[in-house]
Design a protein around this motif. Structure first.
Motif, short mmCIF file in Angstrom:
data_model
loop_
_atom_site.label_atom_id
_atom_site.label_comp_id
_atom_site.label_asym_id
_atom_site.label_seq_id
_atom_site.Cartn_x
_atom_site.Cartn_y
_atom_site.Cartn_z
N PHE A 104 45.02 53.27 41.31
CA PHE A 104 45.02 51.91 41.82
C PHE A 104 45.19 51.87 43.34
O PHE A 104 44.51 51.11 44.01
CB PHE A 104 46.12 51.08 41.15
CG PHE A 104 45.94 50.97 39.66
CD1 PHE A 104 44.82 50.34 39.13
CD2 PHE A 104 46.88 51.50 38.80
CE1 PHE A 104 44.65 50.24 37.76
CE2 PHE A 104 46.72 51.39 37.43
CZ PHE A 104 45.60 50.77 36.91
N ASN A 105 46.07 52.69 43.86
CA ASN A 105 46.32 52.66 45.30
C ASN A 105 45.47 53.66 46.08
O ASN A 105 44.88 53.30 47.09
CB ASN A 105 47.80 52.87 45.59
CG ASN A 105 48.62 51.70 45.11
OD1 ASN A 105 48.13 50.58 44.99
ND2 ASN A 105 49.87 51.95 44.80
N GLU A 106 45.39 54.89 45.63
CA GLU A 106 44.65 55.90 46.39
C GLU A 106 43.14 55.69 46.29
O GLU A 106 42.44 55.84 47.27
CB GLU A 106 45.02 57.32 45.93
CG GLU A 106 46.44 57.73 46.26
CD GLU A 106 47.47 57.19 45.27
OE1 GLU A 106 47.09 56.76 44.16
OE2 GLU A 106 48.65 57.16 45.63
N GLY A 107 42.65 55.36 45.12
CA GLY A 107 41.21 55.19 44.93
C GLY A 107 40.73 53.78 45.19
O GLY A 107 39.83 53.55 45.98
N LEU A 108 41.36 52.82 44.51
CA LEU A 108 40.94 51.43 44.64
C LEU A 108 41.58 50.73 45.83
O LEU A 108 41.20 49.61 46.16
CB LEU A 108 41.26 50.66 43.35
CG LEU A 108 40.61 51.21 42.09
CD1 LEU A 108 41.01 50.39 40.88
CD2 LEU A 108 39.10 51.26 42.24
N ARG A 109 42.57 51.36 46.43
CA ARG A 109 43.20 50.88 47.66
C ARG A 109 43.84 49.49 47.50
O ARG A 109 43.90 48.71 48.45
CB ARG A 109 42.21 50.88 48.81
CG ARG A 109 41.25 52.02 48.80
CD ARG A 109 41.25 53.11 49.76
NE ARG A 109 41.80 52.97 51.04
CZ ARG A 109 42.53 53.93 51.60
NH1 ARG A 109 42.79 55.02 50.93
NH2 ARG A 109 42.98 53.82 52.81
N MET A 110 44.31 49.21 46.30
CA MET A 110 44.87 47.89 46.03
C MET A 110 46.04 47.54 46.94
O MET A 110 46.15 46.41 47.40
CB MET A 110 45.30 47.78 44.56
CG MET A 110 44.14 47.69 43.60
SD MET A 110 44.64 47.63 41.86
CE MET A 110 45.41 46.01 41.77
N ASP A 111 46.89 48.51 47.20
CA ASP A 111 48.05 48.24 48.05
C ASP A 111 47.66 47.99 49.50
O ASP A 111 48.37 47.30 50.23
CB ASP A 111 49.06 49.38 47.95
CG ASP A 111 48.51 50.71 48.44
OD1 ASP A 111 47.28 50.92 48.38
OD2 ASP A 111 49.30 51.56 48.87
N GLN A 112 46.53 48.52 49.93
CA GLN A 112 46.08 48.34 51.30
C GLN A 112 45.29 47.04 51.49
O GLN A 112 45.32 46.44 52.54
CB GLN A 112 45.20 49.52 51.73
CG GLN A 112 45.93 50.84 51.76
CD GLN A 112 46.98 50.87 52.86
OE1 GLN A 112 46.72 50.48 53.98
NE2 GLN A 112 48.17 51.34 52.52
N ILE A 113 44.56 46.65 50.47
CA ILE A 113 43.72 45.45 50.57
C ILE A 113 44.56 44.19 50.43
O ILE A 113 44.37 43.22 51.16
CB ILE A 113 42.60 45.49 49.51
CG1 ILE A 113 41.63 46.64 49.86
CG2 ILE A 113 41.85 44.18 49.45
CD1 ILE A 113 40.62 46.96 48.78
N ASP A 114 45.50 44.20 49.49
CA ASP A 114 46.37 43.05 49.27
C ASP A 114 47.69 43.58 48.73
O ASP A 114 47.75 44.08 47.61
CB ASP A 114 45.73 42.08 48.28
CG ASP A 114 46.61 40.88 47.95
OD1 ASP A 114 47.76 40.80 48.44
OD2 ASP A 114 46.14 40.01 47.20
N SER A 115 48.73 43.46 49.52
CA SER A 115 50.01 44.07 49.17
C SER A 115 50.60 43.50 47.88
O SER A 115 51.42 44.15 47.24
CB SER A 115 51.02 43.90 50.31
OG SER A 115 51.24 42.52 50.56
N MET A 116 50.18 42.33 47.46
CA MET A 116 50.71 41.72 46.24
C MET A 116 49.82 41.98 45.01
O MET A 116 50.20 41.65 43.90
CB MET A 116 50.86 40.20 46.44
CG MET A 116 51.94 39.84 47.42
SD MET A 116 53.57 40.43 46.94
CE MET A 116 53.84 39.53 45.44
#
Length: 144
Positions: A85-97
């Motif tokens: 979710f975070n490393e591949g889809l970058r969810m934490d970088q695109i939207d922290s929530m």
């Protein structure tokens, strides 16, 4: 002097805003590039192809993928089971929530609770599916 300060602060705000937009766009492109390398699958085909060992598991994968799609700003057609979710889809970088909102969505959609202490150990779609499958089974046993 006050006009100079105000102008300087305005310029700094514009630069910071531009930097944030560029950062978001860069992270979105990285995730999109990862997903475009793979054959596109709609949510149901994704569930059947990657988790078709049982109808229940494939259906859960479909529901999870549909929930995930509500929390990322790009198509998940090329999603793979072990995408992080975070490393591949970058969810934490695109939207922290987005991670927290996604977990809340999963809880509401499936009627389960995901413990905060467990969230830290779930980094990929497959790990989430394994976790959720267990929780749904427990919920169904209790409802029995």
């Amino acid at each position: 002097m006050d006009l100079v300060k105000a102008g300087l602060l305005g310029a700094i705000a514009v630069l910071l805003g531009s930097a944030v937009l560029l950062h978001d766009r860069s992270n979105r492109r990285k995730a999109e590039r990862l997903l475009k390398k793979r054959p596109p699958l709609d949510p149901e085909a994704f569930g059947r192809q990657h988790f078709g060992e049982s109808e229940r598991r494939a259906a859960l994968a479909t529901k999870l993928r549909e929930a995930l799609a509500r929390h990322v700003p790009f198509s998940l057609d090329g999603l793979a089971p072990d995408d992080a979710f975070n490393e591949g889809l970058r969810m934490d970088q695109i939207d922290s929530m987005s991670n927290a909102e996604f977990i809340i969505d999963v809880e509401k959609t499936l009627g389960i609770k995901v413990a905060d202490s467990d969230v830290a150990h779930i980094s990929t779609f497959r790990q989430l599916l394994d976790y959720v499958e267990t929780r749904v089974a427990l919920k169904n046993e209790r409802a029995g």
